[in-house]
Design a protein around this motif. Structure first.
Motif, PDB file in Angstrom:
ATOM      1  N   THR A  84      38.647  35.188  34.263  1.00  0.00           N
ATOM      2  CA  THR A  84      37.710  34.703  35.026  1.00  0.00           C
ATOM      3  C   THR A  84      36.967  34.416  36.261  1.00  0.00           C
ATOM      4  O   THR A  84      36.061  34.487  36.277  1.00  0.00           O
ATOM      5  CB  THR A  84      37.673  32.391  35.148  1.00  0.00           C
ATOM      6  N   CYS A  85      37.935  34.520  37.106  1.00  0.00           N
ATOM      7  CA  CYS A  85      37.169  35.038  38.606  1.00  0.00           C
ATOM      8  C   CYS A  85      36.765  36.193  38.901  1.00  0.00           C
ATOM      9  O   CYS A  85      36.011  36.712  39.574  1.00  0.00           O
ATOM     10  CB  CYS A  85      39.377  35.298  39.304  1.00  0.00           C
ATOM     11  N   ALA A  86      37.128  37.409  37.517  1.00  0.00           N
ATOM     12  CA  ALA A  86      36.320  38.595  37.854  1.00  0.00           C
ATOM     13  C   ALA A  86      35.284  38.661  37.357  1.00  0.00           C
ATOM     14  O   ALA A  86      34.292  39.104  37.760  1.00  0.00           O
ATOM     15  CB  ALA A  86      37.535  39.648  36.417  1.00  0.00           C
ATOM     16  N   ASP A  87      34.615  37.299  36.218  1.00  0.00           N
ATOM     17  CA  ASP A  87      33.577  37.344  35.604  1.00  0.00           C
ATOM     18  C   ASP A  87      32.983  36.101  37.453  1.00  0.00           C
ATOM     19  O   ASP A  87      31.358  36.729  36.968  1.00  0.00           O
ATOM     20  CB  ASP A  87      33.227  36.520  34.809  1.00  0.00           C
ATOM     21  N   VAL A  88      32.984  35.778  37.493  1.00  0.00           N
ATOM     22  CA  VAL A  88      32.678  35.466  38.770  1.00  0.00           C
ATOM     23  C   VAL A  88      32.010  35.267  39.589  1.00  0.00           C
ATOM     24  O   VAL A  88      30.756  36.337  40.506  1.00  0.00           O
ATOM     25  CB  VAL A  88      33.231  34.079  39.226  1.00  0.00           C
ATOM     26  N   ALA A  89      33.098  37.098  40.194  1.00  0.00           N
ATOM     27  CA  ALA A  89      33.378  38.500  40.332  1.00  0.00           C
ATOM     28  C   ALA A  89      32.018  39.103  40.197  1.00  0.00           C
ATOM     29  O   ALA A  89      30.813  39.290  41.275  1.00  0.00           O
ATOM     30  CB  ALA A  89      34.383  38.809  40.480  1.00  0.00           C
ATOM     31  N   ARG A  90      31.777  38.900  39.464  1.00  0.00           N
ATOM     32  CA  ARG A  90      30.324  39.918  38.556  1.00  0.00           C
ATOM     33  C   ARG A  90      29.296  39.420  38.868  1.00  0.00           C
ATOM     34  O   ARG A  90      28.071  39.499  39.978  1.00  0.00           O
ATOM     35  CB  ARG A  90      30.971  40.852  37.624  1.00  0.00           C
ATOM     36  N   GLU A  91      29.405  37.978  39.047  1.00  0.00           N
ATOM     37  CA  GLU A  91      27.964  37.231  39.387  1.00  0.00           C
ATOM     38  C   GLU A  91      26.991  37.454  40.555  1.00  0.00           C
ATOM     39  O   GLU A  91      26.493  37.439  40.832  1.00  0.00           O
ATOM     40  CB  GLU A  91      28.148  36.016  38.582  1.00  0.00           C
ATOM     41  N   VAL A  92      28.442  36.993  41.582  1.00  0.00           N
ATOM     42  CA  VAL A  92      28.365  37.525  42.561  1.00  0.00           C
ATOM     43  C   VAL A  92      27.904  38.992  43.799  1.00  0.00           C
ATOM     44  O   VAL A  92      28.194  39.205  44.514  1.00  0.00           O
ATOM     45  CB  VAL A  92      29.131  36.803  43.661  1.00  0.00           C
ATOM     46  N   ASP A  93      28.048  39.954  42.280  1.00  0.00           N
ATOM     47  CA  ASP A  93      28.458  41.426  43.088  1.00  0.00           C
ATOM     48  C   ASP A  93      29.526  41.483  44.058  1.00  0.00           C
ATOM     49  O   ASP A  93      29.378  41.537  45.455  1.00  0.00           O
ATOM     50  CB  ASP A  93      27.151  41.868  43.152  1.00  0.00           C
ATOM     51  N   LEU A  94      30.426  41.200  43.614  1.00  0.00           N
ATOM     52  CA  LEU A  94      31.396  40.831  44.480  1.00  0.00           C
ATOM     53  C   LEU A  94      32.036  43.195  44.700  1.00  0.00           C
ATOM     54  O   LEU A  94      32.248  43.308  46.031  1.00  0.00           O
ATOM     55  CB  LEU A  94      32.934  40.631  44.887  1.00  0.00           C
ATOM     56  N   GLY A  95      31.795  43.547  43.649  1.00  0.00           N
ATOM     57  CA  GLY A  95      32.005  44.953  43.736  1.00  0.00           C
ATOM     58  C   GLY A  95      31.425  45.622  44.532  1.00  0.00           C
ATOM     59  O   GLY A  95      31.225  46.720  45.443  1.00  0.00           O
ATOM     60  N   ALA A  96      30.596  45.869  44.884  1.00  0.00           N
ATOM     61  CA  ALA A  96      29.049  45.937  45.778  1.00  0.00           C
ATOM     62  C   ALA A  96      30.000  46.301  46.869  1.00  0.00           C
ATOM     63  O   ALA A  96      29.205  47.301  47.636  1.00  0.00           O
ATOM     64  CB  ALA A  96      27.998  45.770  46.222  1.00  0.00           C
ATOM     65  N   VAL A  97      30.254  45.039  47.813  1.00  0.00           N
ATOM     66  CA  VAL A  97      30.887  45.044  48.350  1.00  0.00           C
ATOM     67  C   VAL A  97      32.747  45.357  48.858  1.00  0.00           C
ATOM     68  O   VAL A  97      33.325  45.515  50.132  1.00  0.00           O
ATOM     69  CB  VAL A  97      30.543  43.774  49.667  1.00  0.00           C
TER      70      VAL A  97
END
Length: 225
Positions: A84-97
């Motif tokens: 779930t934490c990873a899904d939220v991270a994807r929604e805010v495009d955390l991976g880009a930063v």
């Protein structure tokens, strides 16, 4: 410390502006790129997991004032689990930063569930350390959104739910087949297909077999419903 344009855009996506930008930088720094002068996000991740847990436990108690501990526990687990934490991270495009070492970047680290989930927890802790619990709570509730209201459905284990669906219709239990395995030995990626006796299938890819099976079952359940 000044934030880059990408970091400021990330602040907008999570709806929070840091007073101490160094906290955000640390939250986004993976161990593969850390050094003596550039600490990683592991300690923040540890703290963020606890902050998230308190927020979700409180939210669930307020949402259903008659629920038993046995009913609350699976709902809680569904809201705080790494997926779930990873899904939220994807929604805010955390991976880009996310700041990663070369080896992690080459192996698709910006898309890895574990890395994204850990970094999301670290960001939660960074907000908590920056201005306190209320701001962290507000951000969590905003980003988790409808997940809290729909958690009764999400709390069910998808493999168990799919098996129950099949058995209720007189079918054999679903079968799970490994379609492929890729990536290096230390970071394998599995693609699993779940199959019903009636012919329906769904594929999913994840960093371990169990998660790929769960994701495939969840995907198939979604198409069946």
């Amino acid at each position: 410390m000044k934030l880059s344009a990408d970091h400021k855009a990330f602040e907008q996506r999570i709806g929070y502006k840091f007073r101490h930008p160094e906290l955000l930088i640390r939250a986004l720094t993976h161990g593969s790129v850390s050094s003596a002068t550039r600490p990683d996000n592991q300690r923040l991740e540890f703290l963020g997991d606890r902050v998230l847990g308190l927020v979700m436990a409180t939210a669930l108690l307020e949402k259903d004032k008659t629920a038993t501990e046995g009913q609350l526990a699976p709902r809680f687990n569904a809201l705080v689990r790494k997926e779930t934490c990873a899904d939220v991270a994807r929604e805010v495009d955390l991976g880009a930063v996310l700041r990663l070492g070369r080896s992690e970047m080459m192996s698709g680290g910006r898309r890895k569930q574990a890395l994204l989930g850990d970094a999301m927890e670290a960001v939660i802790a960074a907000v908590y350390r920056d201005t306190g619990f209320e701001e962290a709570q507000a951000m969590i509730l905003r980003l988790w959104g409808d997940r809290i209201h729909k958690v009764e459905d999400d709390a069910r284990d998808p493999k168990t739910a799919l098996q129950e669906w099949a058995q209720a219709r007189g079918q054999k239990p679903p079968s799970y087949v490994e379609l492929s395995r890729s990536g290096p030995d230390h970071a394998p990626v599995f693609t699993i297909q779940v199959r019903l006796a009636s012919g329906e299938t769904a594929d999913a890819t994840a960093g371990n077999k169990r998660q790929a099976e769960q994701d495939a079952a969840r995907k198939l359940l979604g198409s069946l419903s």
